[in-house]
Design an enzyme around this catalytic site. Structure first.
Site, PDB file in Angstrom:
ATOM      1  CG  HIS A  50      -2.072  -0.939   1.125  1.00 16.54           C
ATOM      2  ND1 HIS A  50      -3.040  -0.855   0.147  1.00 16.54           N
ATOM      3  CD2 HIS A  50      -2.408  -2.013   1.884  1.00 16.54           C
ATOM      4  CE1 HIS A  50      -3.930  -1.813   0.310  1.00 16.54           C
ATOM      5  NE2 HIS A  50      -3.568  -2.545   1.353  1.00 16.54           N
ATOM      6  NE  ARG A  75       1.438  -4.690   3.796  1.00 20.18           N
ATOM      7  CZ  ARG A  75       0.353  -4.114   4.350  1.00 20.18           C
ATOM      8  NH1 ARG A  75      -0.511  -4.856   5.035  1.00 20.18           N
ATOM      9  NH2 ARG A  75       0.163  -2.816   4.262  1.00 20.18           N
ATOM     10  CG  ASP A  89      17.781 -13.490  -4.751  1.00 19.39           C
ATOM     11  OD1 ASP A  89      17.791 -14.379  -3.865  1.00 19.39           O
ATOM     12  OD2 ASP A  89      17.679 -13.749  -5.963  1.00 19.39           O
ATOM     13  CD  GLU A 153      -5.067  -8.331   4.750  1.00 20.48           C
ATOM     14  OE1 GLU A 153      -5.212  -7.114   4.923  1.00 20.48           O
ATOM     15  OE2 GLU A 153      -4.465  -8.825   3.784  1.00 20.48           O
ATOM     16  CG  ASP A 179      -8.033  -5.376   4.047  1.00 18.34           C
ATOM     17  OD1 ASP A 179      -8.702  -5.025   3.065  1.00 18.34           O
ATOM     18  OD2 ASP A 179      -6.820  -5.114   4.158  1.00 18.34           O
TER      19      ASP A 179
END
Length: 267
Positions: A50, A75, A89, A153, A179
């Site tokens: 977000h 996230r 990585d 959520e 959510d």
């Protein structure tokens, strides 16, 4: 150069009496992230879901935080094995997956974070995570140092808590209050009695299942109430939320309005 212990994973396994305190990084600014890293938070979440943060910016933010006490959680935008491979990585080792809706999705998330035979992560010889090849034990230890956090959520996802807890490689779950309120038909009404009851129930279900369970709150009072509910790790607002709260409060104070400003946001 040896691979360092993942402190966030250790906290999730210990389930100590004092919940680790974090915040969100949404500004895409390495300077702000670095400052937040010295502000007293145990962990900081770099949010690629977000916010405008892309892979290059996420890497720069992780570099900025490498000298700070706060542990980094990242996230990803979605449960996408290609993105997971790339952020790992780049150095991410505590990965939060948004909007997990089934046991199969949870299983796929874990697999994307593990080298074979435990998972499907692709192997590269040269990347930031292995300190550019100077950590000789990286491939041997990488799987054990990865933390997987699954966001539940919706009411349907929360109901899957016992089954998800049985999967190897799931270190924690995270309840998205915004959510969850939407999934209950109460969009944005986090303070609603039914939503608060659902949050409390989720925290207790995680405890029963033996899983660390986290949440984010908009202000200190919300976060303290979540700790009282039994959440085992918590976050308060975000870099932008805290900045905007202070900025609006300062402007109001100078103008004599004396408005009480919300320092956070709903995530």
């Amino acid at each position: 150069m040896q691979t360092e212990e993942n402190r966030f994973k250790a906290w999730m396994q210990s389930k100590g009496a004092t919940p680790p305190l974090g915040s969100w990084i949404m500004s895409a600014s390495p300077i702000i992230a670095e400052a937040m890293g010295h502000a007293g938070y145990d962990w900081l979440l770099v949010d690629m879901e977000h916010s405008p943060i892309d892979l290059s910016q996420a890497t720069a933010i992780m570099q900025a935080l490498s000298g700070a006490p706060s542990e980094v959680v990242l996230r990803v935008p979605w449960n996408d094995p290609v993105m997971v491979k790339r952020v790992m990585d780049a150095g991410a080792r505590s990965i939060m997956f948004p909007f997990i809706q089934s046991v199969d999705e949870a299983r796929a998330a874990v697999a994307a974070t593990r080298y074979p035979p435990q998972g499907t992560r692709g192997v590269a010889a040269m990347h930031r995570a292995s300190r550019f090849g100077t950590a000789p034990d990286y491939l041997a230890r990488a799987n054990d140092q990865i933390a997987v956090i699954l966001q539940l959520e919706t009411p349907e996802a929360v109901a899957l808590m016992p089954e998800i807890a049985e999967l190897d490689g799931v270190d924690a779950v995270f309840i998205g209050p915004g959510d969850l309120s939407g999934g209950m038909g109460l969009l944005g009404q986090i303070g609603h009695t039914d939503v608060q009851a659902a949050l409390r129930s989720a925290a207790q279900a995680a405890k029963t299942a033996g899983l660390a369970c986290g949440i984010v709150g908009a202000d200190p009072a919300s976060v303290r109430s979540y700790i009282d509910m039994g959440f085992s790790y918590v976050a308060i607002a975000s870099d932008l939320g805290l900045l905007m709260g202070a900025a609006k409060s300062a402007a109001s104070a100078v103008r004599g309005q004396g408005e009480k400003q919300n320092s956070g946001g709903v995530y």
